[in-house]
Design a protein around this motif. Structure first.
Motif, PDB file in Angstrom:
ATOM      1  N   TRP A 293       1.324   6.247  -3.540  1.00 59.57           N
ATOM      2  CA  TRP A 293       0.607   7.341  -4.202  1.00 59.57           C
ATOM      3  C   TRP A 293       1.235   7.716  -5.541  1.00 59.57           C
ATOM      4  CZ3 TRP A 293       3.795  11.545  -4.923  1.00 59.57           C
ATOM      5  CH2 TRP A 293       4.816  11.784  -3.991  1.00 59.57           C
ATOM      6  N   PHE A 294       2.236   6.967  -5.984  1.00 60.90           N
ATOM      7  CA  PHE A 294       2.943   7.278  -7.229  1.00 60.90           C
ATOM      8  C   PHE A 294       2.616   6.195  -8.259  1.00 60.90           C
ATOM      9  CE2 PHE A 294       7.216   7.482  -9.547  1.00 60.90           C
ATOM     10  CZ  PHE A 294       6.842   8.588 -10.293  1.00 60.90           C
ATOM     11  N   PRO A 295       1.827   6.505  -9.293  1.00 58.86           N
ATOM     12  CA  PRO A 295       1.375   5.470 -10.229  1.00 58.86           C
ATOM     13  C   PRO A 295       2.495   4.701 -10.915  1.00 58.86           C
ATOM     14  CG  PRO A 295       0.143   7.509 -10.548  1.00 58.86           C
ATOM     15  CD  PRO A 295       1.263   7.829  -9.612  1.00 58.86           C
ATOM     16  N   ALA A 296       3.641   5.350 -11.130  1.00 66.73           N
ATOM     17  CA  ALA A 296       4.729   4.691 -11.861  1.00 66.73           C
ATOM     18  C   ALA A 296       5.514   3.697 -11.016  1.00 66.73           C
ATOM     19  CB  ALA A 296       5.687   5.744 -12.429  1.00 66.73           C
ATOM     20  N   ASP A 297       5.289   3.675  -9.720  1.00 69.50           N
ATOM     21  CA  ASP A 297       6.050   2.763  -8.857  1.00 69.50           C
ATOM     22  C   ASP A 297       5.173   2.290  -7.710  1.00 69.50           C
ATOM     23  OD1 ASP A 297       7.890   1.305  -7.430  1.00 69.50           O
ATOM     24  OD2 ASP A 297       9.385   2.893  -7.289  1.00 69.50           O
ATOM     25  N   ARG A 298       4.671   1.064  -7.825  1.00 67.83           N
ATOM     26  CA  ARG A 298       3.843   0.454  -6.789  1.00 67.83           C
ATOM     27  C   ARG A 298       4.631  -0.680  -6.134  1.00 67.83           C
ATOM     28  NH1 ARG A 298      -0.549   4.019  -6.365  1.00 67.83           N
ATOM     29  NH2 ARG A 298      -1.694   4.163  -8.327  1.00 67.83           N
ATOM     30  N   THR A 299       5.701  -0.322  -5.454  1.00 64.94           N
ATOM     31  CA  THR A 299       6.560  -1.320  -4.824  1.00 64.94           C
ATOM     32  C   THR A 299       7.033  -0.827  -3.456  1.00 64.94           C
ATOM     33  OG1 THR A 299       8.656  -0.441  -5.672  1.00 64.94           O
ATOM     34  CG2 THR A 299       7.461  -2.010  -7.101  1.00 64.94           C
ATOM     35  N   TYR A 300       7.588  -1.761  -2.673  1.00 63.46           N
ATOM     36  CA  TYR A 300       8.220  -1.389  -1.405  1.00 63.46           C
ATOM     37  C   TYR A 300       9.389  -0.437  -1.648  1.00 63.46           C
ATOM     38  CZ  TYR A 300       5.722  -4.490   1.810  1.00 63.46           C
ATOM     39  OH  TYR A 300       4.769  -5.077   2.607  1.00 63.46           O
ATOM     40  N   GLY A 301      10.038  -0.576  -2.798  1.00 65.85           N
ATOM     41  CA  GLY A 301      11.165   0.279  -3.109  1.00 65.85           C
ATOM     42  C   GLY A 301      10.789   1.746  -3.157  1.00 65.85           C
TER      43      GLY A 301
ATOM     44  N   VAL B  70       1.374   0.615   4.188  1.00 61.43           N
ATOM     45  CA  VAL B  70       2.111  -0.561   3.720  1.00 61.43           C
ATOM     46  C   VAL B  70       1.512  -1.843   4.288  1.00 61.43           C
ATOM     47  CG1 VAL B  70       4.339  -1.750   3.877  1.00 61.43           C
ATOM     48  CG2 VAL B  70       4.259   0.700   3.319  1.00 61.43           C
ATOM     49  N   ASP B  71       1.216  -1.841   5.567  1.00 64.71           N
ATOM     50  CA  ASP B  71       0.742  -3.074   6.206  1.00 64.71           C
ATOM     51  C   ASP B  71      -0.662  -3.461   5.769  1.00 64.71           C
ATOM     52  OD1 ASP B  71       3.158  -3.138   7.498  1.00 64.71           O
ATOM     53  OD2 ASP B  71       2.374  -2.603   9.476  1.00 64.71           O
ATOM     54  N   SER B  72      -1.521  -2.450   5.533  1.00 67.04           N
ATOM     55  CA  SER B  72      -2.909  -2.745   5.142  1.00 67.04           C
ATOM     56  C   SER B  72      -3.110  -2.753   3.637  1.00 67.04           C
ATOM     57  CB  SER B  72      -3.856  -1.712   5.762  1.00 67.04           C
ATOM     58  OG  SER B  72      -3.672  -0.435   5.155  1.00 67.04           O
ATOM     59  N   GLN B  73      -2.122  -2.182   2.902  1.00 69.03           N
ATOM     60  CA  GLN B  73      -2.225  -2.026   1.446  1.00 69.03           C
ATOM     61  C   GLN B  73      -3.446  -1.190   1.045  1.00 69.03           C
ATOM     62  OE1 GLN B  73       0.167  -3.258  -1.082  1.00 69.03           O
ATOM     63  NE2 GLN B  73       1.173  -2.966   0.881  1.00 69.03           N
ATOM     64  N   THR B  74      -3.790  -0.246   1.923  1.00 71.62           N
ATOM     65  CA  THR B  74      -4.911   0.657   1.688  1.00 71.62           C
ATOM     66  C   THR B  74      -4.544   2.049   2.183  1.00 71.62           C
ATOM     67  OG1 THR B  74      -6.477  -1.157   2.048  1.00 71.62           O
ATOM     68  CG2 THR B  74      -7.367   1.077   2.134  1.00 71.62           C
ATOM     69  N   LEU B  75      -4.916   3.073   1.418  1.00 69.86           N
ATOM     70  CA  LEU B  75      -4.675   4.446   1.841  1.00 69.86           C
ATOM     71  C   LEU B  75      -5.392   4.708   3.161  1.00 69.86           C
ATOM     72  CD1 LEU B  75      -3.820   7.443   1.340  1.00 69.86           C
ATOM     73  CD2 LEU B  75      -5.968   7.696   0.086  1.00 69.86           C
ATOM     74  N   PRO B  76      -4.654   4.995   4.237  1.00 71.59           N
ATOM     75  CA  PRO B  76      -5.320   5.244   5.525  1.00 71.59           C
ATOM     76  C   PRO B  76      -5.986   6.614   5.554  1.00 71.59           C
ATOM     77  CG  PRO B  76      -2.951   5.536   5.756  1.00 71.59           C
ATOM     78  CD  PRO B  76      -3.189   5.062   4.347  1.00 71.59           C
ATOM     79  N   LEU B  77      -7.219   6.645   6.024  1.00 68.98           N
ATOM     80  CA  LEU B  77      -7.923   7.917   6.172  1.00 68.98           C
ATOM     81  C   LEU B  77      -7.694   8.515   7.553  1.00 68.98           C
ATOM     82  CD1 LEU B  77     -11.289   6.987   4.411  1.00 68.98           C
ATOM     83  CD2 LEU B  77      -9.257   8.090   3.448  1.00 68.98           C
ATOM     84  N   GLU B  78      -7.384   7.666   8.520  1.00 71.69           N
ATOM     85  CA  GLU B  78      -7.069   8.106   9.869  1.00 71.69           C
ATOM     86  C   GLU B  78      -5.811   7.380  10.328  1.00 71.69           C
ATOM     87  OE1 GLU B  78      -8.560  10.461  11.540  1.00 71.69           O
ATOM     88  OE2 GLU B  78     -10.191  10.793  10.102  1.00 71.69           O
TER      89      GLU B  78
END
Length: 274
Positions: free
Chosen positions: A126-134, A80-88
Protein backbone atom coordinates in the motif's frame (compact mmCIF):
# COMPACT_ATOMS: atom_id res chain seq x y z
CA UNK A 1 11.32 -26.73 6.87
CA UNK A 2 7.94 -28.45 6.77
CA UNK A 3 4.76 -26.39 6.76
CA UNK A 4 3.74 -27.89 10.09
CA UNK A 5 6.94 -27.05 11.94
CA UNK A 6 6.50 -23.98 14.16
CA UNK A 7 8.66 -20.93 13.60
CA UNK A 8 11.32 -20.74 16.30
CA UNK A 9 12.82 -17.52 17.69
CA UNK A 10 16.27 -16.64 16.34
CA UNK A 11 19.16 -18.26 18.15
CA UNK A 12 21.51 -15.37 17.56
CA UNK A 13 20.94 -11.88 18.87
CA UNK A 14 19.53 -9.50 16.28
CA UNK A 15 21.99 -6.88 17.51
CA UNK A 16 24.67 -8.40 15.27
CA UNK A 17 22.89 -6.60 12.41
CA UNK A 18 22.76 -3.20 14.11
CA UNK A 19 25.27 -1.43 11.86
CA UNK A 20 23.59 -2.62 8.68
CA UNK A 21 19.99 -2.05 9.71
CA UNK A 22 20.69 1.55 10.62
CA UNK A 23 21.40 2.33 6.97
CA UNK A 24 19.42 -0.38 5.15
CA UNK A 25 16.61 -2.00 7.10
CA UNK A 26 15.79 -4.67 4.51
CA UNK A 27 18.24 -7.13 6.08
CA UNK A 28 17.86 -10.47 7.88
CA UNK A 29 17.53 -8.35 11.03
CA UNK A 30 13.89 -7.62 10.18
CA UNK A 31 12.97 -11.26 9.65
CA UNK A 32 14.80 -12.15 12.87
CA UNK A 33 12.79 -9.44 14.61
CA UNK A 34 9.47 -10.65 13.21
CA UNK A 35 10.22 -14.23 14.19
CA UNK A 36 11.22 -13.22 17.71
CA UNK A 37 8.13 -11.03 18.13
CA UNK A 38 5.77 -13.80 16.97
CA UNK A 39 7.31 -16.07 19.59
CA UNK A 40 7.32 -13.36 22.27
CA UNK A 41 3.67 -12.44 21.74
CA UNK A 42 2.71 -16.09 22.08
CA UNK A 43 4.68 -16.38 25.33
CA UNK A 44 3.09 -13.23 26.76
CA UNK A 45 -0.44 -14.03 25.64
CA UNK A 46 -0.54 -17.66 26.76
CA UNK A 47 -0.95 -16.99 30.52
CA UNK A 48 -2.68 -13.60 30.13
CA UNK A 49 -6.36 -13.08 30.89
CA UNK A 50 -7.94 -12.53 27.44
CA UNK A 51 -10.14 -9.83 29.00
CA UNK A 52 -7.13 -7.87 30.28
CA UNK A 53 -7.41 -4.23 29.07
CA UNK A 54 -4.67 -2.91 26.77
CA UNK A 55 -3.84 0.65 27.93
CA UNK A 56 -2.52 1.95 24.59
CA UNK A 57 -5.60 0.76 22.69
CA UNK A 58 -8.73 1.91 24.54
CA UNK A 59 -11.49 -0.68 24.27
CA UNK A 60 -9.10 -3.47 23.36
CA UNK A 61 -8.31 -6.51 25.46
CA UNK A 62 -5.39 -8.93 25.27
CA UNK A 63 -7.61 -11.37 23.43
CA UNK A 64 -8.72 -8.73 20.93
CA UNK A 65 -5.10 -7.79 20.30
CA UNK A 66 -4.15 -11.40 19.52
CA UNK A 67 -7.13 -11.71 17.17
CA UNK A 68 -6.12 -8.44 15.49
CA UNK A 69 -2.61 -9.73 14.82
CA UNK A 70 -3.95 -13.03 13.53
CA UNK A 71 -6.16 -11.11 11.12
CA UNK A 72 -3.25 -8.88 10.05
CA UNK A 73 -1.15 -11.99 9.39
CA UNK A 74 -3.91 -13.55 7.27
CA UNK A 75 -4.47 -10.33 5.34
CA UNK A 76 -0.83 -9.62 4.54
CA UNK A 77 -0.10 -13.25 3.66
CA UNK A 78 -3.02 -13.21 1.21
CA UNK A 79 -1.82 -9.88 -0.20
CA UNK A 80 1.73 -11.13 -0.71
CA UNK A 81 0.80 -14.56 -2.04
CA UNK A 82 -1.89 -13.34 -4.46
CA UNK A 83 -0.24 -9.98 -5.28
CA UNK A 84 -3.71 -8.45 -4.97
CA UNK A 85 -5.28 -6.32 -2.24
CA UNK A 86 -7.57 -8.76 -0.39
CA UNK A 87 -11.12 -7.56 0.16
CA UNK A 88 -11.92 -10.45 2.49
CA UNK A 89 -9.65 -12.39 4.81
CA UNK A 90 -9.84 -14.50 7.94
CA UNK A 91 -10.30 -12.17 10.90
CA UNK A 92 -11.39 -14.67 13.55
CA UNK A 93 -10.46 -18.27 14.27
CA UNK A 94 -12.86 -20.90 12.95
CA UNK A 95 -15.42 -22.19 15.44
CA UNK A 96 -13.79 -24.39 17.99
CA UNK A 97 -10.20 -23.33 17.24
CA UNK A 98 -8.04 -21.87 20.00
CA UNK A 99 -7.35 -18.15 19.41
CA UNK A 100 -3.68 -18.37 20.33
CA UNK A 101 -3.11 -21.44 18.16
CA UNK A 102 -4.85 -19.68 15.27
CA UNK A 103 -2.64 -16.62 15.78
CA UNK A 104 0.54 -18.72 15.82
CA UNK A 105 -0.39 -20.62 12.65
CA UNK A 106 -1.32 -17.39 10.83
CA UNK A 107 1.86 -15.60 11.93
CA UNK A 108 4.08 -18.54 11.03
CA UNK A 109 2.48 -18.52 7.57
CA UNK A 110 3.19 -14.80 7.27
CA UNK A 111 6.83 -15.32 8.23
CA UNK A 112 7.26 -18.06 5.62
CA UNK A 113 5.71 -15.95 2.88
CA UNK A 114 7.98 -12.98 3.63
CA UNK A 115 11.05 -15.22 3.88
CA UNK A 116 10.32 -16.89 0.54
CA UNK A 117 11.76 -14.07 -1.59
CA UNK A 118 14.67 -11.61 -1.21
CA UNK A 119 13.73 -8.18 0.17
CA UNK A 120 14.23 -6.47 -3.21
CA UNK A 121 11.81 -8.85 -4.98
CA UNK A 122 8.77 -6.98 -6.41
CA UNK A 123 5.62 -7.20 -4.32
CA UNK A 124 2.30 -5.36 -4.12
CA UNK A 125 2.04 -3.01 -1.11
CA UNK A 126 0.00 0.00 0.00
CA UNK A 127 3.07 2.28 -0.07
CA UNK A 128 3.76 3.67 -3.57
CA UNK A 129 7.45 4.35 -2.87
CA UNK A 130 8.23 0.74 -1.99
CA UNK A 131 6.69 -2.20 -3.87
CA UNK A 132 8.93 -4.96 -2.55
CA UNK A 133 9.00 -7.81 -0.04
CA UNK A 134 11.28 -5.59 2.02
CA UNK A 135 8.41 -3.19 2.68
CA UNK A 136 6.34 -5.94 4.25
CA UNK A 137 9.28 -7.29 6.25
CA UNK A 138 9.80 -3.85 7.73
CA UNK A 139 6.10 -3.10 8.29
CA UNK A 140 5.39 -6.43 9.96
CA UNK A 141 8.49 -6.25 12.16
CA UNK A 142 7.19 -2.97 13.57
CA UNK A 143 3.55 -4.06 13.66
CA UNK A 144 4.38 -7.03 15.85
CA UNK A 145 6.91 -5.10 17.95
CA UNK A 146 4.44 -2.34 18.80
CA UNK A 147 1.75 -4.83 19.78
CA UNK A 148 4.18 -6.91 21.82
CA UNK A 149 4.88 -3.69 23.73
CA UNK A 150 1.10 -3.37 24.21
CA UNK A 151 0.93 -6.80 25.83
CA UNK A 152 3.91 -6.06 28.06
CA UNK A 153 2.34 -2.82 29.25
CA UNK A 154 -1.01 -4.55 29.83
CA UNK A 155 0.82 -7.08 32.01
CA UNK A 156 2.69 -4.35 33.89
CA UNK A 157 6.05 -5.21 32.33
CA UNK A 158 8.55 -2.56 31.14
CA UNK A 159 8.80 -2.70 27.34
CA UNK A 160 12.18 -3.31 25.72
CA UNK A 161 12.85 -2.33 22.10
CA UNK A 162 16.13 -2.91 20.27
CA UNK A 163 17.69 0.55 19.65
CA UNK A 164 18.50 -0.23 16.01
CA UNK A 165 14.95 -1.37 15.32
CA UNK A 166 13.61 1.69 17.15
CA UNK A 167 15.71 4.09 15.05
CA UNK A 168 14.37 2.49 11.88
CA UNK A 169 10.87 2.58 13.36
CA UNK A 170 11.09 6.33 13.95
CA UNK A 171 11.82 6.74 10.26
CA UNK A 172 8.99 4.35 9.31
CA UNK A 173 6.27 5.99 11.37
CA UNK A 174 7.25 9.46 10.11
CA UNK A 175 7.94 8.77 6.41
CA UNK A 176 5.45 5.95 5.77
CA UNK A 177 2.54 6.54 8.15
CA UNK A 178 2.57 10.27 8.76
CA UNK A 179 3.70 11.49 5.34
CA UNK A 180 1.43 9.06 3.48
CA UNK A 181 -1.59 9.35 5.75
CA UNK A 182 -1.73 5.57 6.41
CA UNK A 183 -2.94 3.92 3.22
CA UNK A 184 -3.46 0.19 3.80
CA UNK A 185 -6.42 0.55 1.44
CA UNK A 186 -7.72 3.52 -0.60
CA UNK A 187 -10.74 4.04 1.62
CA UNK A 188 -8.56 4.22 4.74
CA UNK A 189 -6.52 7.29 3.79
CA UNK A 190 -6.30 9.81 6.62
CA UNK A 191 -5.50 13.50 6.24
CA UNK A 192 -4.12 15.75 8.95
CA UNK A 193 -5.82 19.04 9.81
CA UNK A 194 -3.03 21.40 10.91
CA UNK A 195 -1.76 24.95 10.71
CA UNK A 196 1.64 24.70 9.07
CA UNK A 197 3.73 23.88 12.16
CA UNK A 198 7.30 22.62 11.76
CA UNK A 199 8.74 19.94 14.01
CA UNK A 200 12.18 18.39 14.29
CA UNK A 201 12.82 14.84 15.53
CA UNK A 202 16.28 13.50 16.39
CA UNK A 203 17.66 10.17 17.56
CA UNK A 204 20.64 7.88 16.91
CA UNK A 205 22.47 10.56 14.91
CA UNK A 206 19.53 10.99 12.50
CA UNK A 207 17.19 13.93 12.02
CA UNK A 208 13.76 14.44 10.45
CA UNK A 209 11.94 17.71 9.78
CA UNK A 210 8.15 17.46 9.64
CA UNK A 211 6.27 20.30 7.95
CA UNK A 212 2.59 20.12 8.68
CA UNK A 213 0.06 21.22 6.04
CA UNK A 214 -1.60 24.60 6.19
CA UNK A 215 -5.08 23.15 6.29
CA UNK A 216 -5.96 19.56 5.47
CA UNK A 217 -3.45 17.24 3.83
CA UNK A 218 -0.36 15.20 4.50
CA UNK A 219 2.80 16.48 6.19
CA UNK A 220 6.10 16.65 4.33
CA UNK A 221 8.92 14.75 6.04
CA UNK A 222 12.55 15.28 5.09
CA UNK A 223 15.81 13.91 6.57
CA UNK A 224 17.24 17.37 7.24
CA UNK A 225 17.59 19.76 10.18
CA UNK A 226 15.03 22.52 10.66
CA UNK A 227 16.36 26.09 10.63
CA UNK A 228 13.49 27.01 12.89
CA UNK A 229 10.83 24.78 14.45
CA UNK A 230 7.72 25.12 16.58
CA UNK A 231 8.83 22.07 18.55
CA UNK A 232 11.82 19.74 18.74
CA UNK A 233 12.08 16.30 20.31
CA UNK A 234 15.13 14.09 20.75
CA UNK A 235 16.29 11.18 22.86
CA UNK A 236 17.24 7.53 22.88
CA UNK A 237 15.72 5.84 19.81
CA UNK A 238 13.57 3.46 21.85
CA UNK A 239 12.11 6.36 23.86
CA UNK A 240 11.38 8.41 20.73
CA UNK A 241 9.86 5.35 19.03
CA UNK A 242 7.53 4.56 21.92
CA UNK A 243 6.46 8.21 22.26
CA UNK A 244 5.72 8.59 18.55
CA UNK A 245 3.56 5.46 18.68
CA UNK A 246 1.77 6.61 21.83
CA UNK A 247 3.33 3.85 23.91
CA UNK A 248 5.70 5.92 26.00
CA UNK A 249 5.78 9.24 27.87
CA UNK A 250 7.68 12.35 26.86
CA UNK A 251 9.49 12.41 30.22
CA UNK A 252 12.69 10.66 29.00
CA UNK A 253 12.92 12.95 25.96
CA UNK A 254 14.47 16.35 25.42
CA UNK A 255 11.59 18.54 24.25
CA UNK A 256 11.66 22.21 23.32
CA UNK A 257 8.67 24.17 22.16
CA UNK A 258 5.27 22.55 21.71
CA UNK A 259 5.23 19.09 20.06
CA UNK A 260 1.61 18.27 20.87
CA UNK A 261 0.61 18.90 17.25
CA UNK A 262 3.03 16.24 16.05
CA UNK A 263 1.73 13.71 18.54
CA UNK A 264 -1.88 14.51 17.62
CA UNK A 265 -1.15 14.02 13.91
CA UNK A 266 0.47 10.66 14.60
CA UNK A 267 -2.51 9.64 16.72
CA UNK A 268 -4.79 10.43 13.77
CA UNK A 269 -2.88 8.37 11.20
CA UNK A 270 -2.07 5.46 13.50
CA UNK A 271 -5.50 5.53 15.18
CA UNK A 272 -4.06 5.55 18.68
CA UNK A 273 -4.83 8.13 21.32
CA UNK A 274 -2.57 11.12 21.80
Amino acid sequence: MSTSEPIRPPRRSATRYVRRVMTKPDQPFLLDTLRAEIHGIGVLAAPADPDLPVPACPGWTAGALVRHLGGVAHRVTAWVDSQTLPLEWEREPPAGQDVLGWFRAASDGLFRSLASRPPSFPCQTWFPADRTYGFWRRRMAHEFTVHRVDLEQALGLPPVVDPALAADGVDEVLTVWLAEGNRPAPEETVSVDASGEVFEVRCAGRVWTVRMPSGTGNPVVRPVSADSADGRVSGAPEDVYLWLWGRGPADPLAVTGDVSGLRAALAAVTRYAA
